[in-house]
Design a protein around this motif. Structure first.
Motif, short mmCIF file in Angstrom:
data_model
loop_
_atom_site.label_atom_id
_atom_site.label_comp_id
_atom_site.label_asym_id
_atom_site.label_seq_id
_atom_site.Cartn_x
_atom_site.Cartn_y
_atom_site.Cartn_z
N ALA A 2 0.84 -1.19 0.00
CA ALA A 2 0.00 0.00 0.00
C ALA A 2 0.87 1.24 0.00
O ALA A 2 1.91 1.30 0.65
CB ALA A 2 -0.91 -0.01 1.22
N ARG A 3 0.44 2.24 -0.75
CA ARG A 3 1.19 3.48 -0.84
C ARG A 3 0.38 4.63 -0.26
O ARG A 3 -0.81 4.51 -0.02
CB ARG A 3 1.55 3.76 -2.31
N THR A 4 1.05 5.75 -0.05
CA THR A 4 0.40 6.94 0.49
C THR A 4 0.34 8.00 -0.59
O THR A 4 1.36 8.34 -1.20
CB THR A 4 1.17 7.48 1.71
N GLU A 17 -12.67 11.09 -7.91
CA GLU A 17 -12.52 9.78 -8.53
C GLU A 17 -11.13 9.19 -8.27
O GLU A 17 -11.00 7.98 -8.04
CB GLU A 17 -12.80 9.86 -10.03
N PHE A 18 -10.10 10.03 -8.28
CA PHE A 18 -8.77 9.56 -7.90
C PHE A 18 -8.81 8.99 -6.48
O PHE A 18 -8.27 7.91 -6.20
CB PHE A 18 -7.75 10.69 -7.95
N ALA A 24 -9.85 2.19 -3.17
CA ALA A 24 -10.36 0.88 -3.56
C ALA A 24 -9.24 -0.13 -3.76
O ALA A 24 -9.43 -1.33 -3.54
CB ALA A 24 -11.19 1.00 -4.83
N ARG A 25 -8.07 0.32 -4.14
CA ARG A 25 -6.97 -0.61 -4.36
C ARG A 25 -6.07 -0.76 -3.12
O ARG A 25 -5.04 -1.41 -3.17
CB ARG A 25 -6.15 -0.21 -5.57
N HIS A 48 -16.21 3.98 4.63
CA HIS A 48 -15.98 2.77 3.85
C HIS A 48 -14.52 2.31 3.90
O HIS A 48 -14.23 1.15 3.61
CB HIS A 48 -16.38 3.00 2.39
N HIS A 49 -13.62 3.24 4.25
CA HIS A 49 -12.19 2.92 4.28
C HIS A 49 -11.59 3.44 5.59
O HIS A 49 -10.76 4.36 5.57
CB HIS A 49 -11.48 3.53 3.07
#
Length: 265
Positions: A2-4, A17-18, A24-25, A48-49
């Motif tokens: 995972a990246r920041t 959207e970005f 989501a990924r 949701h996250h």
């Protein structure tokens, strides 16, 4: 891994959207927007996250707002003090401009938000960018003084499967070679200036292996693009992320459309 990511103008359109697709990924996102309290769709994503989205106030054209955003980073980033991706998306388009009636205030606002703001924000965030060349011992030391010595260490080790990327959301209207008519002058001029900032940043950050790209996202179906726009934001953002994920230092300083095709300056 995972990246920041940092996304500006994240409350609507392409920026929103970005943020959706990055979350989501599995990535972490620091989302900046002028009025977080009114960013209903953006704030809904936090539920949701959990723990992976932080919404911070950011008016890109305002120096005090930029400074406040940067001051929040140590707490927002936590122990893993690193930025892998910066999406300079926030921008302004003033409508109704006519030759003979151009106003200095409009030109100055466009330059402040579309060119000066992204450049100075990138400079302020540079100490947090992951250093690709540090993996092999070739990275340059971070300039602590540039952030008032708020950091006492360098960013966490870089994920060697990707280069850190700065993506500046530009426009084909900023292409001098592409001018065919008089239209949206303050926007076009400011995007041309932003394109030069992209080329300058690419040179400044090359020793650290940071890739800097300018994107023309197309005519996107957003509030700015209008109802006649042809490109869906979901496809446009997915396309740009594909280009970003595969980006190499050889592409740094380049101008691309959302499909990865080079554009003329």
């Amino acid at each position: 891994m995972a990246r920041t990511a940092v996304v500006t103008g994240a409350n609507r359109g392409v920026g929103l959207e970005f943020t959706r697709q990055l979350l989501a990924r599995g990535d972490r996102v620091l989302a900046g927007c002028r009025q977080p309290g009114k960013a209903t769709e953006l704030n809904a994503l936090t539920g949701h996250h959990p723990g992976r989205l932080r919404v911070l106030p950011l008016d890109l054209g305002n120096p005090d707002s930029r400074a406040g955003f940067v001051a929040e980073l140590p707490l927002a980033l936590g122990e893993d003090a690193r930025i892998d991706l910066l999406i300079n998306n926030a921008g302004v388009l003033h409508s109704g401009e006519r030759f003979g009636q151009l106003k200095q205030a409009t030109l100055e606002d466009s330059l402040a938000v579309n060119a000066i703001g992204p450049l100075l924000l990138t400079q302020a965030l540079a100490p947090w960018f992951a250093d690709a060349n540090a993996v092999e011992g070739g990275g340059l030391p971070i300039n602590q003084a540039s952030i008032g010595e708020r950091l006492d260490r360098q960013p966490a080790p870089f994920d060697t499967s990707h280069h850190p990327v700065i993506a500046n959301l530009s426009s084909q209207l900023g292409s001098i070679a592409g001018v065919t008519r008089f239209g949206a002058p303050s926007y076009a001029i400011s995007k041309a200036a932003q394109n030069m900032a992209t080329a300058q940043l690419a040179k400044a950050l090359a020793p650290r292996g940071v890739v800097v790209l300018a994107f023309h996202p197309g005519w996107v179906q957003t509030a700015m693009g209008g109802p006649k726009a042809t490109d869906a934001p979901q496809a446009v953002v997915a396309g740009m992320l594909s280009v970003i994920d595969a980006a190499t230092p050889a592409q740094s300083g380049g101008f691309f459309d959302w499909r990865g095709e080079r554009l003329p300056w």
